[in-house]
Design a protein around this motif. Structure first.
Motif, PDB file in Angstrom:
ATOM      1  N   VAL A  91     -10.606  21.569 -12.687  1.00 53.59           N
ATOM      2  CA  VAL A  91      -9.489  21.619 -13.620  1.00 53.59           C
ATOM      3  C   VAL A  91      -9.169  20.181 -14.005  1.00 53.59           C
ATOM      4  CG1 VAL A  91      -7.097  22.320 -13.930  1.00 53.59           C
ATOM      5  CG2 VAL A  91      -8.622  23.687 -12.511  1.00 53.59           C
ATOM      6  N   THR A  92      -8.988  19.949 -15.291  1.00 57.65           N
ATOM      7  CA  THR A  92      -8.698  18.590 -15.731  1.00 57.65           C
ATOM      8  C   THR A  92      -7.314  18.166 -15.261  1.00 57.65           C
ATOM      9  OG1 THR A  92      -7.830  19.417 -17.808  1.00 57.65           O
ATOM     10  CG2 THR A  92     -10.133  18.800 -17.768  1.00 57.65           C
ATOM     11  N   ARG A  93      -7.159  16.878 -15.069  1.00 60.10           N
ATOM     12  CA  ARG A  93      -5.893  16.339 -14.588  1.00 60.10           C
ATOM     13  C   ARG A  93      -4.885  16.238 -15.727  1.00 60.10           C
ATOM     14  NH1 ARG A  93      -6.133  13.367  -9.685  1.00 60.10           N
ATOM     15  NH2 ARG A  93      -8.182  13.463  -8.768  1.00 60.10           N
ATOM     16  N   LYS A  94      -3.616  16.240 -15.362  1.00 59.67           N
ATOM     17  CA  LYS A  94      -2.549  16.044 -16.342  1.00 59.67           C
ATOM     18  C   LYS A  94      -2.269  14.547 -16.414  1.00 59.67           C
ATOM     19  CE  LYS A  94      -0.572  20.476 -15.207  1.00 59.67           C
ATOM     20  NZ  LYS A  94       0.546  21.182 -14.609  1.00 59.67           N
ATOM     21  N   PRO A  95      -2.407  13.937 -17.562  1.00 63.22           N
ATOM     22  CA  PRO A  95      -2.320  12.472 -17.625  1.00 63.22           C
ATOM     23  C   PRO A  95      -0.932  11.920 -17.326  1.00 63.22           C
ATOM     24  CG  PRO A  95      -2.567  13.408 -19.808  1.00 63.22           C
ATOM     25  CD  PRO A  95      -2.739  14.534 -18.845  1.00 63.22           C
TER      26      PRO A  95
ATOM     27  N   HIS B 211       1.906  12.575  -9.524  1.00 64.51           N
ATOM     28  CA  HIS B 211       1.171  12.901  -8.297  1.00 64.51           C
ATOM     29  C   HIS B 211      -0.314  13.086  -8.553  1.00 64.51           C
ATOM     30  CE1 HIS B 211       1.094  17.155  -9.457  1.00 64.51           C
ATOM     31  NE2 HIS B 211       2.365  16.998  -9.802  1.00 64.51           N
ATOM     32  N   GLU B 212      -0.698  13.312  -9.796  1.00 62.62           N
ATOM     33  CA  GLU B 212      -2.120  13.432 -10.121  1.00 62.62           C
ATOM     34  C   GLU B 212      -2.777  12.067 -10.264  1.00 62.62           C
ATOM     35  OE1 GLU B 212      -4.165  16.042 -10.613  1.00 62.62           O
ATOM     36  OE2 GLU B 212      -2.673  17.566 -10.143  1.00 62.62           O
ATOM     37  N   ASN B 213      -1.992  11.042 -10.541  1.00 57.92           N
ATOM     38  CA  ASN B 213      -2.555   9.711 -10.781  1.00 57.92           C
ATOM     39  C   ASN B 213      -2.580   8.838  -9.541  1.00 57.92           C
ATOM     40  OD1 ASN B 213      -3.111  10.100 -13.509  1.00 57.92           O
ATOM     41  ND2 ASN B 213      -0.973   9.784 -14.038  1.00 57.92           N
ATOM     42  N   ILE B 214      -2.214   9.359  -8.396  1.00 55.25           N
ATOM     43  CA  ILE B 214      -2.289   8.593  -7.158  1.00 55.25           C
ATOM     44  C   ILE B 214      -3.747   8.504  -6.729  1.00 55.25           C
ATOM     45  CG2 ILE B 214      -1.638   8.574  -4.726  1.00 55.25           C
ATOM     46  CD1 ILE B 214       0.908  10.046  -5.507  1.00 55.25           C
ATOM     47  N   GLN B 215      -4.195   7.291  -6.438  1.00 58.44           N
ATOM     48  CA  GLN B 215      -5.578   7.094  -6.013  1.00 58.44           C
ATOM     49  C   GLN B 215      -5.714   7.468  -4.539  1.00 58.44           C
ATOM     50  OE1 GLN B 215      -8.045   6.406  -8.013  1.00 58.44           O
ATOM     51  NE2 GLN B 215      -6.681   6.208  -9.781  1.00 58.44           N
ATOM     52  N   GLU B 216      -6.590   8.389  -4.239  1.00 57.98           N
ATOM     53  CA  GLU B 216      -6.820   8.825  -2.870  1.00 57.98           C
ATOM     54  C   GLU B 216      -8.239   8.469  -2.464  1.00 57.98           C
ATOM     55  OE1 GLU B 216      -6.023  12.949  -2.672  1.00 57.98           O
ATOM     56  OE2 GLU B 216      -3.930  12.735  -3.250  1.00 57.98           O
ATOM     57  N   PRO B 217      -8.493   8.275  -1.177  1.00 57.60           N
ATOM     58  CA  PRO B 217      -9.857   7.973  -0.738  1.00 57.60           C
ATOM     59  C   PRO B 217     -10.778   9.174  -0.988  1.00 57.60           C
ATOM     60  CG  PRO B 217      -8.425   8.330   1.151  1.00 57.60           C
ATOM     61  CD  PRO B 217      -7.552   8.299  -0.068  1.00 57.60           C
TER      62      PRO B 217
END
Length: 138
Positions: free
Chosen positions: A47-51, A55-61
């Motif tokens: 599913v594409t991210r919401k720009p 919480h979708e734009n947090i960089q996770e390992p």
């Protein structure tokens, strides 16, 4: 005879033993799973991210094991396995031709022919009725 008000009949001993034995047998086969992974045999729909979502734009390992599972799920069966796993995979598994392909051999090579009809399509027959014929049918 029914019990007086406020008192209950004792539970049936046979029914109680039956329920206890069933519960004991069900608990014997239950497994407790504490580690969950993605099923590699099921397709994964991304599913594409919401720009504008924070919480979708947090960089996770990046989890390497999860990434490997995703890549393995996307690989075609011919690259995964050395031989077909099902009967339906046997159709089309071996794609190398048995006879080498030769363009000069007219038995196996049928190139498309271009003619006046195939380039422009079949010309529709056009009947031009004269005015005299059209008036005589009335």
């Amino acid at each position: 005879m029914a019990a007086p008000r406020g008192e209950r009949d004792p539970p049936d001993a046979l029914q109680n033993r039956f329920h206890a034995e069933r519960a004991r047998r069900e608990r014997r086969w239950q497994l407790l799973f504490t580690q969950y992974t993605v099923n590699p045999l099921r397709p994964v729909h991304m599913v594409t991210r919401k720009p504008m979502s924070w919480h979708e734009n947090i960089q996770e390992p990046i989890d390497d094991e999860f990434l490997n599972l995703l890549h393995r799920a996307a690989v075609v069966p011919r690259e995964k396995y050395s031989e077909p796993q099902t009967e339906s995979q046997e159709i089309g598994w071996h794609t190398t031709p048995l006879v080498p392909f030769d363009h000069s051999d007219t038995r196996f090579y049928f190139p498309r022919q271009k003619t006046e009809i195939t380039i422009h399509g079949y010309p529709a027959p056009r009947e031009q009725k004269s005015k005299d014929q059209g008036e005589s049918h009335r």
